[in-house]
Design a protein around this motif. Sequence first.
Motif, PDB file in Angstrom:
ATOM      1  N   GLN A  24       5.694 -76.325   8.832  1.00  0.00           N
ATOM      2  CA  GLN A  24       6.255 -75.909   7.554  1.00  0.00           C
ATOM      3  C   GLN A  24       7.723 -76.293   7.433  1.00  0.00           C
ATOM      4  OE1 GLN A  24       4.494 -74.448   5.008  1.00  0.00           O
ATOM      5  NE2 GLN A  24       2.739 -74.950   6.280  1.00  0.00           N
ATOM      6  N   GLN A  25       8.108 -76.709   6.247  1.00  0.00           N
ATOM      7  CA  GLN A  25       9.506 -77.068   6.020  1.00  0.00           C
ATOM      8  C   GLN A  25      10.354 -75.864   5.674  1.00  0.00           C
ATOM      9  OE1 GLN A  25       9.716 -80.008   3.005  1.00  0.00           O
ATOM     10  NE2 GLN A  25       8.815 -81.604   4.269  1.00  0.00           N
ATOM     11  N   SER A  26       9.748 -74.940   4.934  1.00  0.00           N
ATOM     12  CA  SER A  26      10.529 -73.803   4.459  1.00  0.00           C
ATOM     13  C   SER A  26      10.747 -72.792   5.585  1.00  0.00           C
ATOM     14  CB  SER A  26       9.782 -73.176   3.296  1.00  0.00           C
ATOM     15  OG  SER A  26      10.013 -71.819   3.259  1.00  0.00           O
ATOM     16  N   THR A  92      15.167 -75.314   3.370  1.00  0.00           N
ATOM     17  CA  THR A  92      14.177 -76.003   4.195  1.00  0.00           C
ATOM     18  C   THR A  92      14.846 -76.495   5.470  1.00  0.00           C
ATOM     19  OG1 THR A  92      14.613 -78.125   3.159  1.00  0.00           O
ATOM     20  CG2 THR A  92      12.860 -76.795   2.207  1.00  0.00           C
ATOM     21  N   THR A  93      14.037 -76.670   6.500  1.00  0.00           N
ATOM     22  CA  THR A  93      14.608 -77.077   7.781  1.00  0.00           C
ATOM     23  C   THR A  93      15.195 -78.476   7.708  1.00  0.00           C
ATOM     24  OG1 THR A  93      12.388 -77.744   8.387  1.00  0.00           O
ATOM     25  CG2 THR A  93      13.150 -75.658   9.224  1.00  0.00           C
ATOM     26  N   GLU A  94      14.621 -79.302   6.821  1.00  0.00           N
ATOM     27  CA  GLU A  94      15.104 -80.679   6.777  1.00  0.00           C
ATOM     28  C   GLU A  94      16.419 -80.823   6.041  1.00  0.00           C
ATOM     29  OE1 GLU A  94      11.630 -82.431   5.342  1.00  0.00           O
ATOM     30  OE2 GLU A  94      10.870 -82.851   7.340  1.00  0.00           O
TER      31      GLU A  94
ATOM     32  N   HIS B  93       5.966 -81.057   7.228  1.00  0.00           N
ATOM     33  CA  HIS B  93       6.410 -82.277   7.888  1.00  0.00           C
ATOM     34  C   HIS B  93       5.679 -82.386   9.222  1.00  0.00           C
ATOM     35  CE1 HIS B  93      10.019 -79.732   9.481  1.00  0.00           C
ATOM     36  NE2 HIS B  93       8.877 -79.187   9.721  1.00  0.00           N
TER      37      HIS B  93
END
Lengths: 101, 210
Positions: A24-26, A92-94, B93
């Motif tokens: 997950q990104q969030s 988000t992590t990105e 991702h």
Amino acid sequence: MTLTTLLVLAAALIGIGFYGALSQQSFVMLMMGLELMLNGAMLAAVAFWAYSGAGAPEGQLLTIVIMAVMAIEMALGFALVVAVFRAKQADTTEALSELKQ
Amino acid sequence: MTPSLATHIAFVVLAALAVLSGWRVFCTDSMVRASFFLLLSFIAVGGIMILLTAEYLGVAMFFMMAVEMMVMALFMVMFMMNPAGLNPMKMVHQERVAIVAGVAVFGVLSAVAVLGDFPDMPLPAEHAPVISLGRELLGDSMLVFETAGVVLLTTMVGVVVLSSRRGRYGRADEGSVPPGLEPGGEPAGRPKESEEEKGEEGGHAHQHHH
């Protein structure tokens, strides 16, 4: 309902949670993955308590400790999400390439 | 402990519910719906705990998770781009790696469960789980229990410090801009206010993030 089926169920929950925490990104969804893993850990602890611990109360105590860990994880996680969001406008992590401001 | 047929059926239903709703958490479009699916998964596990005669833990799970997931749903609405699930979205991702890792974890752990040789010492029939847990919590394991309480208090203080607007080095949101409506877009909301602040305090709102 045997110890084996309960442990396989716990393994499934931990596996799904691991997938969620990795994919997950969030931030909040990532925390949900961690919570699902702790959910499986709690189930495994209770299963061991019921089937192979002769009902020793320490099994339930371990589950209560895991519950406290879950509450701590969630409270600190949300505080960190708020702090990061204030500093970087990121959810988000990105969106984060470094932790330092 | 010899479970009856009804217990077995209830276990199968609850186990399926726990796994399916746990899986749906990461498939659903809506973040709020995801938090309710997680709540469903927790409640199913709480039900299994009650089937295992750990009544106190099962009921505690219901109450704790109901509140926790409400907080989580609130945070979803606050922070997520798509809180109500109005647009289909998928925010993942490295999905293939994650799927492989999840399946590998499940495989290894269930291999341990199937192949492992665990002691077979079930609950004695006359066992009173809640009473024994209470004795343990306020007797032998008092130190563990009290430590958990102090750690929770420390967490509360830490959380307030972390999320407070005013910190040791000035305002926590100094230099930040409101988030854009789309990633990398113009800042949304509070435009007038930030203009005024810029005039008053010497222009600290320059830090745009790309």
